[in-house]
Design a protein around this motif. Sequence first.
Motif, PDB file in Angstrom:
ATOM      1  N   THR A 343      -8.068   5.831  -1.938  1.00 53.18           N
ATOM      2  CA  THR A 343      -7.531   7.184  -2.148  1.00 53.18           C
ATOM      3  C   THR A 343      -7.595   7.970  -0.845  1.00 53.18           C
ATOM      4  O   THR A 343      -8.288   7.584   0.102  1.00 53.18           O
ATOM      5  CB  THR A 343      -8.339   7.927  -3.224  1.00 53.18           C
ATOM      6  OG1 THR A 343      -9.694   8.109  -2.746  1.00 53.18           O
ATOM      7  CG2 THR A 343      -8.354   7.154  -4.539  1.00 53.18           C
ATOM      8  N   GLU A 344      -6.898   9.103  -0.841  1.00 50.44           N
ATOM      9  CA  GLU A 344      -6.957   9.992   0.333  1.00 50.44           C
ATOM     10  C   GLU A 344      -8.358  10.542   0.523  1.00 50.44           C
ATOM     11  O   GLU A 344      -8.759  10.869   1.641  1.00 50.44           O
ATOM     12  CB  GLU A 344      -5.953  11.143   0.165  1.00 50.44           C
ATOM     13  CG  GLU A 344      -4.522  10.748   0.472  1.00 50.44           C
ATOM     14  CD  GLU A 344      -3.631  11.967   0.664  1.00 50.44           C
ATOM     15  OE1 GLU A 344      -3.970  12.831   1.499  1.00 50.44           O
ATOM     16  OE2 GLU A 344      -2.608  12.058  -0.037  1.00 50.44           O
ATOM     17  N   TYR A 352      -2.179   6.182   4.637  1.00 52.23           N
ATOM     18  CA  TYR A 352      -0.774   5.786   4.690  1.00 52.23           C
ATOM     19  C   TYR A 352      -0.439   4.982   5.935  1.00 52.23           C
ATOM     20  O   TYR A 352       0.698   4.534   6.104  1.00 52.23           O
ATOM     21  CB  TYR A 352       0.113   7.029   4.571  1.00 52.23           C
ATOM     22  CG  TYR A 352      -0.208   7.810   3.325  1.00 52.23           C
ATOM     23  CD1 TYR A 352       0.134   7.313   2.079  1.00 52.23           C
ATOM     24  CD2 TYR A 352      -0.896   9.016   3.387  1.00 52.23           C
ATOM     25  CE1 TYR A 352      -0.181   7.999   0.914  1.00 52.23           C
ATOM     26  CE2 TYR A 352      -1.220   9.718   2.233  1.00 52.23           C
ATOM     27  CZ  TYR A 352      -0.855   9.201   0.996  1.00 52.23           C
ATOM     28  OH  TYR A 352      -1.185   9.880  -0.153  1.00 52.23           O
ATOM     29  N   ARG A 358       2.428   2.739   0.743  1.00 55.38           N
ATOM     30  CA  ARG A 358       2.076   3.860  -0.134  1.00 55.38           C
ATOM     31  C   ARG A 358       2.486   5.202   0.468  1.00 55.38           C
ATOM     32  O   ARG A 358       2.365   6.238  -0.189  1.00 55.38           O
ATOM     33  CB  ARG A 358       0.575   3.840  -0.427  1.00 55.38           C
ATOM     34  CG  ARG A 358       0.142   2.641  -1.270  1.00 55.38           C
ATOM     35  CD  ARG A 358      -1.318   2.688  -1.635  1.00 55.38           C
ATOM     36  NE  ARG A 358      -1.642   3.879  -2.421  1.00 55.38           N
ATOM     37  CZ  ARG A 358      -2.851   4.160  -2.870  1.00 55.38           C
ATOM     38  NH1 ARG A 358      -3.856   3.352  -2.612  1.00 55.38           N
ATOM     39  NH2 ARG A 358      -3.071   5.258  -3.577  1.00 55.38           N
ATOM     40  N   GLY A 382       6.276   4.903  -1.333  1.00 55.93           N
ATOM     41  CA  GLY A 382       5.681   5.812  -2.313  1.00 55.93           C
ATOM     42  C   GLY A 382       4.950   5.112  -3.448  1.00 55.93           C
ATOM     43  O   GLY A 382       4.813   5.657  -4.539  1.00 55.93           O
ATOM     44  N   ARG A 383       4.454   3.887  -3.213  1.00 53.88           N
ATOM     45  CA  ARG A 383       3.754   3.168  -4.269  1.00 53.88           C
ATOM     46  C   ARG A 383       2.385   3.785  -4.558  1.00 53.88           C
ATOM     47  O   ARG A 383       1.707   4.267  -3.649  1.00 53.88           O
ATOM     48  CB  ARG A 383       3.541   1.702  -3.868  1.00 53.88           C
ATOM     49  CG  ARG A 383       4.799   0.867  -3.822  1.00 53.88           C
ATOM     50  CD  ARG A 383       4.464  -0.541  -3.346  1.00 53.88           C
ATOM     51  NE  ARG A 383       5.650  -1.376  -3.253  1.00 53.88           N
ATOM     52  CZ  ARG A 383       5.649  -2.592  -2.701  1.00 53.88           C
ATOM     53  NH1 ARG A 383       4.541  -3.102  -2.213  1.00 53.88           N
ATOM     54  NH2 ARG A 383       6.769  -3.296  -2.660  1.00 53.88           N
ATOM     55  N   SER A 384       1.994   3.711  -5.812  1.00 50.78           N
ATOM     56  CA  SER A 384       0.644   4.122  -6.190  1.00 50.78           C
ATOM     57  C   SER A 384      -0.301   2.951  -5.947  1.00 50.78           C
ATOM     58  O   SER A 384       0.124   1.823  -5.687  1.00 50.78           O
ATOM     59  CB  SER A 384       0.607   4.507  -7.664  1.00 50.78           C
ATOM     60  OG  SER A 384       0.857   3.373  -8.485  1.00 50.78           O
ATOM     61  N   GLY A 385      -1.608   3.214  -6.074  1.00 52.60           N
ATOM     62  CA  GLY A 385      -2.574   2.143  -5.906  1.00 52.60           C
ATOM     63  C   GLY A 385      -2.373   1.035  -6.922  1.00 52.60           C
ATOM     64  O   GLY A 385      -2.473  -0.154  -6.599  1.00 52.60           O
ATOM     65  N   LYS A 386      -2.077   1.397  -8.171  1.00 52.71           N
ATOM     66  CA  LYS A 386      -1.864   0.397  -9.223  1.00 52.71           C
ATOM     67  C   LYS A 386      -0.629  -0.445  -8.924  1.00 52.71           C
ATOM     68  O   LYS A 386      -0.640  -1.671  -9.098  1.00 52.71           O
ATOM     69  CB  LYS A 386      -1.717   1.087 -10.575  1.00 52.71           C
ATOM     70  CG  LYS A 386      -2.997   1.728 -11.093  1.00 52.71           C
ATOM     71  CD  LYS A 386      -2.768   2.353 -12.464  1.00 52.71           C
ATOM     72  CE  LYS A 386      -4.047   2.991 -12.981  1.00 52.71           C
ATOM     73  NZ  LYS A 386      -3.849   3.621 -14.311  1.00 52.71           N
ATOM     74  N   GLU A 387       0.430   0.208  -8.474  1.00 58.64           N
ATOM     75  CA  GLU A 387       1.655  -0.533  -8.160  1.00 58.64           C
ATOM     76  C   GLU A 387       1.424  -1.513  -7.018  1.00 58.64           C
ATOM     77  O   GLU A 387       1.878  -2.669  -7.068  1.00 58.64           O
ATOM     78  CB  GLU A 387       2.778   0.441  -7.807  1.00 58.64           C
ATOM     79  CG  GLU A 387       3.298   1.249  -8.985  1.00 58.64           C
ATOM     80  CD  GLU A 387       4.288   2.327  -8.569  1.00 58.64           C
ATOM     81  OE1 GLU A 387       5.155   2.684  -9.380  1.00 58.64           O
ATOM     82  OE2 GLU A 387       4.187   2.820  -7.417  1.00 58.64           O
ATOM     83  N   GLN A 388       0.706  -1.072  -5.981  1.00 57.09           N
ATOM     84  CA  GLN A 388       0.440  -1.964  -4.855  1.00 57.09           C
ATOM     85  C   GLN A 388      -0.413  -3.152  -5.282  1.00 57.09           C
ATOM     86  O   GLN A 388      -0.210  -4.285  -4.821  1.00 57.09           O
ATOM     87  CB  GLN A 388      -0.256  -1.202  -3.723  1.00 57.09           C
ATOM     88  CG  GLN A 388      -0.431  -1.995  -2.435  1.00 57.09           C
ATOM     89  CD  GLN A 388       0.894  -2.420  -1.827  1.00 57.09           C
ATOM     90  OE1 GLN A 388       1.866  -1.676  -1.822  1.00 57.09           O
ATOM     91  NE2 GLN A 388       0.943  -3.644  -1.311  1.00 57.09           N
TER      92      GLN A 388
END
Length: 457
Positions: A343-344, A352, A358, A382-388
Amino acid sequence: MLKQSTSLKVRLPALVVALEVVMLFLYAVFVTYDDDADAKMQTNETRPMDNTLYRDYHFFADVQVMIFVGFGCLLAFLRLYGFSGMVFNFLTATFAIQWAILVQGYFQFYSDGKIHLGVINLLNAEFACAVVLISFGAVLGKVSPVQLLVMALLEVPVFSVTEWAVLKYIKINDAGGSILIHLFACYFGLAVTFVLFRPSLNDGHAKDVTCYQSDILSLMGTLFLWVFWPSFNSALTLKGDDQHRAVLHTFIGLSSSTLTAFAFSAMLNKRGKLTLADIQNVTLAGGVTVGATVDMMITPAAAFALGVMGCTACMTSAASTTFTASQGSSPRWRGICAILLATEETYGPSLYETFAYRAPPEGDPKLLELQKLIPGLKPGLGRSGKEQAVYQVAALFCTVSLAALGGIVTGFVLKLPFLASPSDEWCYDDEVFFEVPSDFDSPGLLKVPIDSQETKV
């Protein structure tokens, strides 16, 4: 007497000359210098010390030691196969690097239709070479140098296509190559051995043994790989804090896996003694295990745990007795968890950079804000953590599938009768392909030459 089918007199020279002629033509047509090696691109304002040579060469040199000394010595562990282990490694690695420069360069053509050659190309080619050498471990002792060159000829393009497809279309994080190097090499090598399976060797072979000297030489290879593995894992990471973390995590992972390997080796041995094969191979598991997450903010404690987990997986696996399997069996699911939890708050804006896919896409207002903090930040997906994390899993299956398919096809090619494959009785024996010294196979005694009736003592 040796069977004539193993003679290299025509086969090896013919293959080498054909390959070198083709590559000479391809280099002449398609390869030129990159800007930092091209004299025409230099001006009075050029600062020599800004040349990428000084940024990349030390990594290249370290990986060179791993490829030619580390792997070479490690593969010389068999009592009667020391010449072959080291020399075939030398031969195969040299060709694989030459070939990988061209194949990988094909996917990086510049607008002028040329491959712009720099040290970074050599470094990338050495990673492709490492894939071939790990797979070599699966067929060690059972193939000829002609077969090894053919295997490299086929494996490098399959690996390069896999690497290109995974990085370009699936887009994953794999700085240390746990997926694209070790996992690919493992399953490619296993697929080749599946096709080349020799039933008569299933219960072992009289020459598939080590000796005191060969084990020491192999252990030297382990030490070279161990020492330089931080360079291997960090060479292609982002410069700065990412690369710094990669070095730290690799060392911590290697250290913890090494201590764990010693403990397991003594515990699992029936007589409570250390088994040198465990020290030679399993101590390196930590370097592989941390590879996919090596540049991430996983914490030093997690790197330590990954080293222990990787070693444990190798020691408890039935396949851990082979070099290739021990490199491929280390767990990688911790990397997916690290991506999910990134996360940020943990990374700040540099999230990023480490996870480029992401980053916000083109036109997103957040991208403009981030570019003020990180000049040069490129638009992402623009992927989320789950998508990645889902894409990381997809990359695992894609890599295994392509490696296995490529390995099966390669195995069938290697079965062609004119490739000088040794017979079952002459596997694991240097004398098939080398002129050996008189004391070969008899430490302290002189060996009787095959074509002589005289007994020498």
